[in-house]
Design a protein around this motif. Structure first.
Motif, mmCIF file in Angstrom:
data_model
loop_
_atom_site.group_PDB
_atom_site.id
_atom_site.type_symbol
_atom_site.label_atom_id
_atom_site.label_comp_id
_atom_site.label_asym_id
_atom_site.label_seq_id
_atom_site.Cartn_x
_atom_site.Cartn_y
_atom_site.Cartn_z
ATOM 1 N N LYS A 118 -15.051 51.320 36.125
ATOM 2 C CA LYS A 118 -14.728 52.719 35.855
ATOM 3 C C LYS A 118 -13.400 53.159 36.450
ATOM 4 O O LYS A 118 -13.018 54.318 36.323
ATOM 5 N N GLY A 119 -12.689 52.244 37.112
ATOM 6 C CA GLY A 119 -11.414 52.600 37.717
ATOM 7 C C GLY A 119 -11.603 53.362 39.019
ATOM 8 O O GLY A 119 -12.709 53.786 39.374
ATOM 9 N N GLY A 120 -10.503 53.543 39.732
ATOM 10 C CA GLY A 120 -10.578 54.261 40.992
ATOM 11 C C GLY A 120 -9.258 54.211 41.727
ATOM 12 O O GLY A 120 -8.197 53.927 41.140
ATOM 13 N N GLU A 121 -9.303 54.478 43.028
ATOM 14 C CA GLU A 121 -8.096 54.531 43.851
ATOM 15 C C GLU A 121 -8.289 53.707 45.113
ATOM 16 O O GLU A 121 -9.353 53.727 45.726
ATOM 17 N N ILE A 122 -7.252 52.986 45.482
ATOM 18 C CA ILE A 122 -7.222 52.201 46.718
ATOM 19 C C ILE A 122 -6.070 52.728 47.574
ATOM 20 O O ILE A 122 -4.941 52.861 47.095
ATOM 21 N N VAL A 123 -6.378 53.001 48.831
ATOM 22 C CA VAL A 123 -5.372 53.491 49.777
ATOM 23 C C VAL A 123 -5.287 52.504 50.937
ATOM 24 O O VAL A 123 -6.323 52.111 51.491
ATOM 25 N N ILE A 124 -4.079 52.090 51.295
ATOM 26 C CA ILE A 124 -3.872 51.182 52.419
ATOM 27 C C ILE A 124 -2.971 51.879 53.431
ATOM 28 O O ILE A 124 -1.795 52.151 53.159
ATOM 29 N N ASP A 125 -3.551 52.207 54.588
ATOM 30 C CA ASP A 125 -2.816 52.843 55.690
ATOM 31 C C ASP A 125 -2.447 51.788 56.731
ATOM 32 O O ASP A 125 -3.086 50.736 56.828
#
Length: 456
Positions: A367-374
């Protein structure tokens, strides 16, 4: 009701196909009337038993060597060779060492006598007169254990056959890839010849232009030649490099005996994607070549070097760009510039790549989505936090995430080794720590705490 042999099992009976698997049970007693009574009692239970009778310890030993039994119900007091002596000989033979033995007796109710039987390998006692409920309960346990073991053996045999078939398919795939590689080498040679020919033609043309147009037009001509050569050469070299590296890893997987169905499927998908990449990469050739080169050099060697964390993470995201676009995943990198590590970039790239793959397969569910790398510098440590907004992991399952072969998508692209590799690389190669936090419906957060300078 009681025979001296065991009928051969039909095909599929071991795996539970065509009805319950018959359970062979050996009855040992020197008195036929006792054997008949015990056999009749067991037959009334309707447990699917196949009863084999022996009238002496010697006969029991011969039968146990010719057939496999789930359980032995044996009288203790027998002439020539009593039950204790028979149990001792059964335990001495590797073939029958694990055979469960239940002594049936009327004269060993005292604990010292029972302890002596346990020391010889007995698993239980039945005191005459036998209570049918007790007998049924104990025999049922061993029937279930026997059927479960045979079922597991059947699963192993089935998986072995599948792996053999995959190995044959892999051999064909390897031969096909070698033929493709040879074809690619021939195309490269032809391309070099064409480039040499075209370069010679352009060189002669340039000489004529220099004479007529002077130095004013030389820069534009050189730029046009460079652009003309860079586009096809860049595309061909990208595909050649990608196929060579992927084929090497694939061949190494085969050589190491780690081939699985998901690995084979992924290899086929990668090769198809590499073929299509040539048609789509004209506008992004230079960026993809540089990103792939950096990632490929790091991941195919265990070299240690000083690297910029943001640049390394960006390189792996660029290399996975096609997969991320297909999965409709948006990535955000919030790592400040200038954070540098003296460590193993290949291991870090593999960790990030596996986390992304895990999010695509398990977190987003198509379904797709978001990945955040801090990322942040904490003294002598570097902390990276990887987050996605997928379905999350139930609290009771989080302790299993790093176990090998644990997956909720077996046969659907999950081998169960991705997060296991992440854990091993983080603690082993990178000498760091990893923590995971998740709630159902709230995504996953994985925190990596790594030394900025890896220990020697």
């Amino acid at each position: 009701m009681c025979s001296g042999t065991i009928r051969p099992l039909p095909d599929g009976a071991v795996a539970g196909i065509g009805g319950p698997l018959p359970v062979p049970v050996l009855l040992v007693d020197d008195r036929r009337e006792n054997l008949a009574a015990l056999a009749a009692l067991l037959a009334d239970f309707d447990l699917g038993l196949e009863l084999v009778c022996a009238e002496s310890g010697n006969e029991a030993l011969r039968l146990s060597l010719r057939h496999e039994f789930a359980l032995v119900l044996m009288d203790v007091q027998m002439p020539d060779m009593n039950g204790m002596e028979t149990a001792t000989l059964l335990r001495a033979n590797p073939k029958t060492r694990q055979l469960p033995i239940v002594f049936v007796t009327a004269g060993m109710a005292e604990q010292p006598h029972q302890f002596a039987g346990y020391e010889l390998g007995a698993v239980d006692y039945l005191i005459k007169p036998i209570e049918p409920v007790v007998l049924r309960s104990k025999v049922t346990v061993f029937c279930e254990l026997y059927r479960h073991r045979r079922y597991q053996e059947a699963l192993v045999a089935e998986r072995t056959a599948e792996l053999s078939a995959l190995a044959r398919e892999l051999g064909e795939e390897v031969r096909a890839r070698r033929a493709a590689e040879q074809t690619l080498l021939q195309l490269n040679e032809e391309l070099e010849q064409r480039i040499d020919l075209r370069t010679g033609e352009l060189r002669r043309a340039m000489e004529q232009i220099v004479e007529s147009e002077k130095l004013a037009s030389l820069g534009g001509i050189v730029a046009g030649v460079a652009h003309e050569l860079n586009t096809p050469l860049g595309n061909i070299m990208l595909v050649a490099t990608a196929l060579d590296e992927r084929f090497g890893a694939f061949a190494q997987t085969v050589q190491d005996g780690q081939l699985t169905r998901s690995v084979l499927a992924k290899a086929v998908a990668d090769f198809r994607e590499a073929s299509a990449l040539l048609l789509r990469s004209a506008g992004r050739a230079s960026e993809l070549i540089e990103s792939f080169k950096a990632v490929a050099v790091d991941q195919t060697s265990a070299r240690r070097r000083i690297f910029d964390v943001r640049a390394t993470v960006t390189d792996i995201l660029n290399s996975l760009g096609t997969s991320l676009r297909h999965a409709q995943v948006r990535t955000v990198v919030q790592i400040p510039d200038g954070i540098r590590m003296d460590s193993y970039p290949g291991a870090l790239e593999q960790v990030i790549s596996n986390l992304i793959s895990n999010s695509i397969i398990h977190g987003f569910d198509g379904k797709g989505g978001e990945i955040v790398i801090d990322g942040r510098q904490l003294g002598a440590k570097v902390e990276l936090e990887y987050r996605d907004n997928g379905v999350g992991i139930a609290p009771e399952l989080q302790h299993k995430v790093f176990e090998p072969f644990y997956t909720t998508r077996l046969g659907q692209g999950g081998s169960g080794l991705g997060m296991f590799i992440v854990h091993n690389l983080t603690h082993g190669t990178l000498r760091g720590e990893i923590r995971i936090h998740s709630q159902l419906g709230a995504g996953v957060a994985v925190t990596l705490t790594l030394p900025a300078v890896a220990p020697a």
